[in-house]
Write a protein that holds these residues in place. Structure first.
Motif, mmCIF file in Angstrom:
data_model
loop_
_atom_site.group_PDB
_atom_site.id
_atom_site.type_symbol
_atom_site.label_atom_id
_atom_site.label_comp_id
_atom_site.label_asym_id
_atom_site.label_seq_id
_atom_site.Cartn_x
_atom_site.Cartn_y
_atom_site.Cartn_z
ATOM 1 N N GLU A 63 -21.598 3.706 -23.001
ATOM 2 C CA GLU A 63 -22.981 3.528 -22.503
ATOM 3 C C GLU A 63 -23.990 4.048 -23.524
ATOM 4 O OE1 GLU A 63 -24.399 4.952 -18.654
ATOM 5 O OE2 GLU A 63 -22.478 4.406 -17.774
ATOM 6 N N ALA A 64 -23.647 5.158 -24.190
ATOM 7 C CA ALA A 64 -24.560 5.731 -25.188
ATOM 8 C C ALA A 64 -24.768 4.743 -26.335
ATOM 9 C CB ALA A 64 -24.006 7.056 -25.715
ATOM 10 N N VAL A 65 -23.672 4.141 -26.809
ATOM 11 C CA VAL A 65 -23.769 3.186 -27.923
ATOM 12 C C VAL A 65 -24.569 1.950 -27.490
ATOM 13 C CG1 VAL A 65 -22.439 1.625 -29.409
ATOM 14 C CG2 VAL A 65 -21.674 4.000 -29.075
ATOM 15 N N ALA A 66 -24.286 1.461 -26.282
ATOM 16 C CA ALA A 66 -25.007 0.269 -25.797
ATOM 17 C C ALA A 66 -26.502 0.571 -25.679
ATOM 18 C CB ALA A 66 -24.443 -0.167 -24.443
ATOM 19 N N LEU A 67 -26.834 1.780 -25.221
ATOM 20 C CA LEU A 67 -28.254 2.139 -25.090
ATOM 21 C C LEU A 67 -28.904 2.290 -26.470
ATOM 22 C CD1 LEU A 67 -30.661 2.809 -23.302
ATOM 23 C CD2 LEU A 67 -29.800 5.156 -23.069
ATOM 24 N N ALA A 68 -28.170 2.867 -27.417
ATOM 25 C CA ALA A 68 -28.712 3.001 -28.781
ATOM 26 C C ALA A 68 -28.988 1.626 -29.370
ATOM 27 C CB ALA A 68 -27.723 3.781 -29.656
ATOM 28 N N GLN A 69 -28.067 0.698 -29.156
ATOM 29 C CA GLN A 69 -28.263 -0.666 -29.681
ATOM 30 C C GLN A 69 -29.480 -1.326 -29.031
ATOM 31 O OE1 GLN A 69 -24.304 -1.947 -28.771
ATOM 32 N NE2 GLN A 69 -23.543 -1.598 -30.872
ATOM 33 N N HIS A 70 -29.640 -1.053 -27.755
ATOM 34 C CA HIS A 70 -30.787 -1.605 -27.027
ATOM 35 C C HIS A 70 -32.096 -1.011 -27.566
ATOM 36 C CE1 HIS A 70 -32.622 -3.570 -23.553
ATOM 37 N NE2 HIS A 70 -33.362 -2.473 -23.400
ATOM 38 N N ARG B 253 -34.052 9.415 -32.208
ATOM 39 C CA ARG B 253 -33.881 10.618 -33.047
ATOM 40 C C ARG B 253 -32.511 11.254 -32.880
ATOM 41 N NH1 ARG B 253 -38.523 15.097 -32.225
ATOM 42 N NH2 ARG B 253 -37.868 15.979 -34.200
ATOM 43 N N GLY B 254 -31.859 11.006 -31.741
ATOM 44 C CA GLY B 254 -30.567 11.666 -31.537
ATOM 45 C C GLY B 254 -30.198 11.747 -30.079
ATOM 46 N N VAL B 255 -29.563 12.857 -29.694
ATOM 47 C CA VAL B 255 -29.056 12.979 -28.322
ATOM 48 C C VAL B 255 -29.448 14.319 -27.713
ATOM 49 C CG1 VAL B 255 -27.053 11.458 -28.612
ATOM 50 C CG2 VAL B 255 -26.828 13.899 -29.141
ATOM 51 N N GLN B 256 -29.461 14.314 -26.378
ATOM 52 C CA GLN B 256 -29.602 15.552 -25.612
ATOM 53 C C GLN B 256 -28.402 15.651 -24.681
ATOM 54 O OE1 GLN B 256 -33.314 16.767 -23.570
ATOM 55 N NE2 GLN B 256 -32.199 16.509 -21.650
ATOM 56 N N GLY B 257 -27.815 16.842 -24.611
ATOM 57 C CA GLY B 257 -26.676 17.040 -23.698
ATOM 58 C C GLY B 257 -26.777 18.397 -23.039
ATOM 59 N N TYR B 258 -27.633 18.483 -22.017
ATOM 60 C CA TYR B 258 -27.895 19.784 -21.370
ATOM 61 C C TYR B 258 -26.737 20.146 -20.437
ATOM 62 C CZ TYR B 258 -29.977 23.244 -18.294
ATOM 63 O OH TYR B 258 -30.204 24.379 -17.559
ATOM 64 N N GLU B 259 -26.107 21.275 -20.743
ATOM 65 C CA GLU B 259 -24.922 21.691 -19.978
ATOM 66 C C GLU B 259 -25.333 22.626 -18.838
ATOM 67 O OE1 GLU B 259 -26.125 22.832 -22.646
ATOM 68 O OE2 GLU B 259 -25.257 24.671 -23.361
ATOM 69 N N THR C 154 -17.914 13.970 -29.238
ATOM 70 C CA THR C 154 -17.219 12.670 -29.284
ATOM 71 C C THR C 154 -18.226 11.523 -29.117
ATOM 72 O OG1 THR C 154 -16.758 12.588 -26.896
ATOM 73 C CG2 THR C 154 -15.096 13.661 -28.283
ATOM 74 N N VAL C 155 -19.277 11.788 -28.317
ATOM 75 C CA VAL C 155 -20.307 10.750 -28.154
ATOM 76 C C VAL C 155 -21.078 10.575 -29.464
ATOM 77 C CG1 VAL C 155 -22.379 10.083 -26.857
ATOM 78 C CG2 VAL C 155 -20.483 11.216 -25.674
ATOM 79 N N ILE C 156 -21.380 11.700 -30.132
ATOM 80 C CA ILE C 156 -22.079 11.631 -31.428
ATOM 81 C C ILE C 156 -21.227 10.845 -32.438
ATOM 82 C CG2 ILE C 156 -22.916 13.015 -33.381
ATOM 83 C CD1 ILE C 156 -23.504 15.267 -31.274
ATOM 84 N N ASP C 157 -19.916 11.077 -32.415
ATOM 85 C CA ASP C 157 -19.018 10.349 -33.326
ATOM 86 C C ASP C 157 -19.055 8.848 -33.037
ATOM 87 O OD1 ASP C 157 -18.272 12.687 -34.544
ATOM 88 O OD2 ASP C 157 -16.442 12.962 -33.346
ATOM 89 N N SER C 158 -19.052 8.491 -31.753
ATOM 90 C CA SER C 158 -19.098 7.060 -31.398
ATOM 91 C C SER C 158 -20.413 6.435 -31.866
ATOM 92 C CB SER C 158 -18.972 6.871 -29.884
ATOM 93 O OG SER C 158 -17.730 7.323 -29.445
ATOM 94 N N LEU C 159 -21.490 7.197 -31.691
ATOM 95 C CA LEU C 159 -22.792 6.677 -32.139
ATOM 96 C C LEU C 159 -22.784 6.505 -33.663
ATOM 97 C CD1 LEU C 159 -25.172 8.796 -29.861
ATOM 98 C CD2 LEU C 159 -25.070 6.294 -29.921
ATOM 99 N N ALA C 160 -22.211 7.480 -34.377
ATOM 100 C CA ALA C 160 -22.167 7.403 -35.847
ATOM 101 C C ALA C 160 -21.342 6.193 -36.277
ATOM 102 C CB ALA C 160 -21.580 8.693 -36.421
ATOM 103 N N ALA C 161 -20.219 5.969 -35.587
ATOM 104 C CA ALA C 161 -19.351 4.833 -35.941
ATOM 105 C C ALA C 161 -20.080 3.507 -35.727
ATOM 106 C CB ALA C 161 -18.073 4.878 -35.107
ATOM 107 N N ALA C 162 -21.041 3.518 -34.794
ATOM 108 C CA ALA C 162 -21.813 2.287 -34.531
ATOM 109 C C ALA C 162 -23.070 2.222 -35.399
ATOM 110 C CB ALA C 162 -22.184 2.229 -33.049
#
Ligand SMILES: Cc1ncc(COP(=O)(O)O)c(C=O)c1O
Length: 381
Positions: A165-172, A182-188, A213-221
């Motif tokens: 979903e993160a990659v699809a949203l980045a592409q969108h 600019r990047g991601v937020q992951g508030y724990e 792992t989400v950052i890695d997927s985004l980088a790969a895309a």
């Protein structure tokens, strides 16, 4: 409107300046500036030994003056819960403001886009439809909105639910005019309350590993993350030491209410509510500071000088304590309460009585305050 409101508040409370902290009309909100400064210094020193920078959350304090002190001490900007807080901070000269939540609704998105045409504003996004609305508003306002993709790292509130979903949203987002990723937020947030530090460390690390792992997927895309924003007061030193996290969103450390107070060492209580003993019968004392004066979420407030008593009850206008021979309070005495929860306490007041060495030295307006009407008061809608 922000200036008119702030000037009005300063004037309305001006007679308190010069008085002792125990001689104010009650209930009164008191910020001990010496302690707040010490907390800010301590956080700056701690983070200087860690990897991430500090972007303090200002939903707790809602004060441009305090935000400026935090930035002067090294914070890279601030983050906010609402668009109105973001506009106040941006107009107060804070140069890099993140709204660490989704903004929804035509007026609010319009106000955000308008403000972003004048200062750097970034907003969390977790849905393509919201991204479409942000893009349309940014184009209409002739500016650019920066966005972070929010990733749900276990809290179950905002955030995309998977790397796909993160990659699809980045592409969108990449296809939308007026937006820049600019990047991601992951508030724990689900880790903040964990009282056992070892468990908190384990949970916070697991959350950040997943974010990695989400950052890695985004980088790969093909999407690099210059910003990885996470963390709060309860995890600042855990998440702040993660090599992938660039900034920490801690906010409550500046005041340290009862809710956050025992989670992390090194900070002191800087915020109190002054009340008066208005009823005294036998062993029961009642203060004129109930739920309409002090936040009781999660943990009850306590008396600063008598921390060992638990309140029996917080009614709307009254705090009831059953005391014993250790308590010397009499009818008419002033009592300082440590709030259970600072953010909902601050939001009830017009202003802080800013105290140094026991004396009120200034009045700092709380802006915007109230349940989301800041925008109307500021003429943004
Ligand atoms: C998105 C977000 N970031 C950070 C925080 C951390 O705030 P605090 O340091 O007050 O716990 C919160 C608290 O609600 C939050 O919602």
């Amino acid at each position: 409107m922000i200036k008119i409101w702030s000037d009005h508040v300063r004037q309305a409370y001006a007679s308190a300046v010069g008085r002792s902290r125990r001689e104010l009309t009650t209930p009164a909100l008191i910020m001990d500036l010496d302690i707040a400064r010490r907390n800010i210094r301590f956080m700056t020193e701690r983070l200087s030994t860690l990897r991430a920078k500090l972007r303090p959350h200002v939903k707790c304090q809602k004060s441009p003056e305090l935000a400026r002190l935090q930035v002067e001490a090294g914070a890279i900007g601030v983050c906010t819960a609402t668009v109105w807080e973001a506009i106040v901070m941006s107009r107060a000269g804070i140069r890099d403001v993140l709204i660490a939540n989704q903004v929804g609704g035509r007026e609010k998105i319009g106000a955000l886009a308008k403000a972003a045409a004048q200062g750097r504003l970034t907003v969390a996004v977790d849905h393509p439809r919201n991204a479409d609305d942000l893009s349309a508003a940014a184009q209409a306002a002739g500016g650019k909105l920066e966005v972070l993709i929010e990733v749900d790292v276990g809290m179950g509130r905002g955030g995309v639910r998977s790397a796909e979903e993160a990659v699809a949203l980045a592409q969108h987002v990449a296809k939308l005019p007026g937006l820049r990723l600019r990047g991601v937020q992951g508030y724990e947030g689900h880790c903040m309350l964990e009282p056992d530090r070892a468990t908190r460390i384990h949970k916070a690390r697991a959350a950040m590993d997943y974010l990695g792992t989400v950052i890695d997927s985004l980088a790969a895309a093909g999407f690099g993350c210059e910003v990885v924003s996470a963390g709060g007061t309860g995890t600042y030193d855990i998440t702040g030491d993660n090599p992938r996290v660039t900034e920490i969103q801690a906010g409550s450390y500046v005041f340290m209410d009862n809710f956050h107070g025992n989670l992390v060492p090194g900070f002191s209580r800087a915020l109190t509510v002054l009340g008066t003993v208005v009823i005294h019968h036998g062993r029961t004392i009642v203060l004129d500071a109930g739920r309409k004066s002090v936040g009781i979420d999660f943990v009850l407030p306590t008396m600063a000088d008598y921390p060992f008593y638990q309140a029996r009850y917080f009614a709307e206008e009254h705090a009831l304590f059953d005391v014993d021979e250790r308590c010397s309070l009499k009818l008419g005495d002033a009592v300082e309460l440590i709030p259970g929860y600072a953010p909902t306490t601050v939001n009830l007041y017009d202003a802080y009585h800013v105290v140094e060495k026991g004396v009120v030295v200034d009045i700092w307006p709380i802006v915007p305050r109230g349940a989301g009407h800041g925008g109307l008061a500021m003429g943004e809608c």
